[in-house]
Enzyme design. Sequence first.
Site, PDB file in Angstrom:
ATOM      1  N   GLY A  47       0.997  -2.715  -6.373  1.00  0.00           N
ATOM      2  CA  GLY A  47       0.897  -1.412  -5.635  1.00  0.00           C
ATOM      3  C   GLY A  47      -0.366  -0.862  -5.839  1.00  0.00           C
ATOM      4  O   GLY A  47      -1.236  -1.097  -5.151  1.00  0.00           O
ATOM      5  N   GLY A  48      -0.327   0.146  -6.944  1.00  0.00           N
ATOM      6  CA  GLY A  48      -1.684   0.750  -7.071  1.00  0.00           C
ATOM      7  C   GLY A  48      -3.035   0.152  -7.243  1.00  0.00           C
ATOM      8  O   GLY A  48      -3.943   0.467  -6.587  1.00  0.00           O
TER       9      GLY A  48
ATOM     10  N   SER B  85       3.042  -2.496 -12.199  1.00  0.00           N
ATOM     11  CA  SER B  85       1.796  -2.390 -12.811  1.00  0.00           C
ATOM     12  C   SER B  85       0.887  -3.561 -13.158  1.00  0.00           C
ATOM     13  O   SER B  85       0.280  -3.694 -14.240  1.00  0.00           O
ATOM     14  CB  SER B  85       2.118  -1.660 -14.375  1.00  0.00           C
ATOM     15  OG  SER B  85       2.600  -0.608 -13.931  1.00  0.00           O
TER      16      SER B  85
ATOM     17  N   HIS C  64      12.583  -2.646  -1.258  1.00  0.00           N
ATOM     18  CA  HIS C  64      11.951  -2.089  -2.635  1.00  0.00           C
ATOM     19  C   HIS C  64      12.500  -1.181  -3.287  1.00  0.00           C
ATOM     20  O   HIS C  64      13.365  -0.280  -2.651  1.00  0.00           O
ATOM     21  CB  HIS C  64      10.323  -1.639  -1.917  1.00  0.00           C
ATOM     22  CG  HIS C  64       9.401  -1.221  -3.031  1.00  0.00           C
ATOM     23  ND1 HIS C  64       9.441  -0.081  -3.750  1.00  0.00           N
ATOM     24  CD2 HIS C  64       8.519  -1.875  -3.574  1.00  0.00           C
ATOM     25  CE1 HIS C  64       8.499   0.041  -4.634  1.00  0.00           C
ATOM     26  NE2 HIS C  64       7.924  -1.273  -4.537  1.00  0.00           N
TER      27      HIS C  64
ATOM     28  N   TRP D  87       0.774  -1.176  -0.149  1.00  0.00           N
ATOM     29  CA  TRP D  87       0.107   0.040   0.066  1.00  0.00           C
ATOM     30  C   TRP D  87       1.133   1.182   0.142  1.00  0.00           C
ATOM     31  O   TRP D  87       0.305   2.445  -0.069  1.00  0.00           O
ATOM     32  CB  TRP D  87      -1.020  -0.062   1.211  1.00  0.00           C
ATOM     33  CG  TRP D  87      -1.705  -0.995   1.274  1.00  0.00           C
ATOM     34  CD1 TRP D  87      -2.118  -2.166   0.122  1.00  0.00           C
ATOM     35  CD2 TRP D  87      -3.108  -1.464   2.094  1.00  0.00           C
ATOM     36  NE1 TRP D  87      -3.241  -2.766   0.670  1.00  0.00           N
ATOM     37  CE2 TRP D  87      -3.873  -2.357   1.822  1.00  0.00           C
ATOM     38  CE3 TRP D  87      -3.375  -0.452   3.219  1.00  0.00           C
ATOM     39  CZ2 TRP D  87      -4.963  -2.605   2.262  1.00  0.00           C
ATOM     40  CZ3 TRP D  87      -4.612  -0.764   3.840  1.00  0.00           C
ATOM     41  CH2 TRP D  87      -5.302  -1.961   3.372  1.00  0.00           C
ATOM     42  N   LYS D  88       2.087   1.121   0.374  1.00  0.00           N
ATOM     43  CA  LYS D  88       2.972   2.459   0.135  1.00  0.00           C
ATOM     44  C   LYS D  88       2.368   3.311   1.233  1.00  0.00           C
ATOM     45  O   LYS D  88       1.883   3.080   2.209  1.00  0.00           O
ATOM     46  CB  LYS D  88       3.218   2.918  -1.267  1.00  0.00           C
ATOM     47  CG  LYS D  88       3.532   1.723  -2.255  1.00  0.00           C
ATOM     48  CD  LYS D  88       3.941   2.190  -3.523  1.00  0.00           C
ATOM     49  CE  LYS D  88       4.254   0.703  -4.461  1.00  0.00           C
ATOM     50  NZ  LYS D  88       4.847   1.269  -5.697  1.00  0.00           N
TER      51      LYS D  88
HETATM   52  P1  PGA Z   1       2.664  -0.956  -9.035  1.00  0.00           P
HETATM   53  O1  PGA Z   1       3.612  -1.030  -7.643  1.00  0.00           O
HETATM   54  O2  PGA Z   1       1.742  -1.938  -9.129  1.00  0.00           O
HETATM   55  O3  PGA Z   1       1.773   0.247  -8.404  1.00  0.00           O
HETATM   56  O4  PGA Z   1       3.352  -0.738 -10.220  1.00  0.00           O
HETATM   57  C1  PGA Z   1       4.056  -2.250  -7.656  1.00  0.00           C
HETATM   58  C2  PGA Z   1       5.259  -2.137  -6.460  1.00  0.00           C
HETATM   59  O5  PGA Z   1       5.771  -1.044  -6.189  1.00  0.00           O
HETATM   60  O6  PGA Z   1       5.197  -3.191  -5.536  1.00  0.00           O
END
Ligand code: PGA
Length: 249
Positions: A233-234, A212, A94, A10-11
């Site tokens: 991520g997103g 992505s 990361h 989730w950053k």
């Molecule tokens: P993203 O990020 O799916 O938004 O590209 C992946 C990640 O950083 O683990």
Amino acid sequence: MRSKIVAGNWKMNKNLSETKALLEELSEKLPATEAEVIVAPTFVNLADSSRMLKSSKIKVAAQNMHFAENGAYTGEISADMLLNIDVDLVIIGHSERRAYFGETDELLSKKVKAALAKNMRVIFCFGEELEERKAGNHFSVVESQLKNGLFDLPAEAWQHIVLAYEPVWAIGTGETASPEQAQEMHAFIRKTITDAYNASIANEVSILYGGSVKPSNAREIFSKQDVDGGLIGGAALVADNFISIIQAI
Ligand code: PGA
């Protein structure tokens, strides 16, 4: 052990109420799956997340940790603090930690060892930058990240390691590695581990792809034989998207 895994990173997103709402929605909609499902909320919401998911199939991971046991490291979090809130999984290495916070292979190796010393499981991230791929150096970059970060670990340690290959040019850019590019690199990673250790360790370790991944491309990427799941991520920030990705595995 080589299991299928879908992990959401989730950053620096979601405050406490948003975190609770997303976890509730995920819990409600979670499909029956043999895959391990993991979420990594931000530190400040980790204890609440861990409590909420105590009897859930969804596991909680930290996005980072410090290598020291405790002490004068302002702003940092130790393994014991994570374990104390029932978090025994941690993402280390990361690309955002490497790029924005200056985390080097040497530092990451210390963090991995510190986590393993506390019996935690580590999701170790690595991957090349765009320039490195363009120059044809992606295999050697990945090999050196693995070697410097992990290859002085004893063989037994590998049962606590999950790998996440995340080409930096595909993270948050909307540009995904093609399923073939992911498979090619994952096979290379297994070969590199076979050479450094043995084939059984290489075949047992789960290797996730990250960068992505979204509902529209997850199934194809996950269909590749050396891709054991994804670090998302997103798309992990929207329950329906994350659920679709879990269904894709
Ligand atoms: P993203 O990020 O799916 O938004 O590209 C992946 C990640 O950083 O683990």
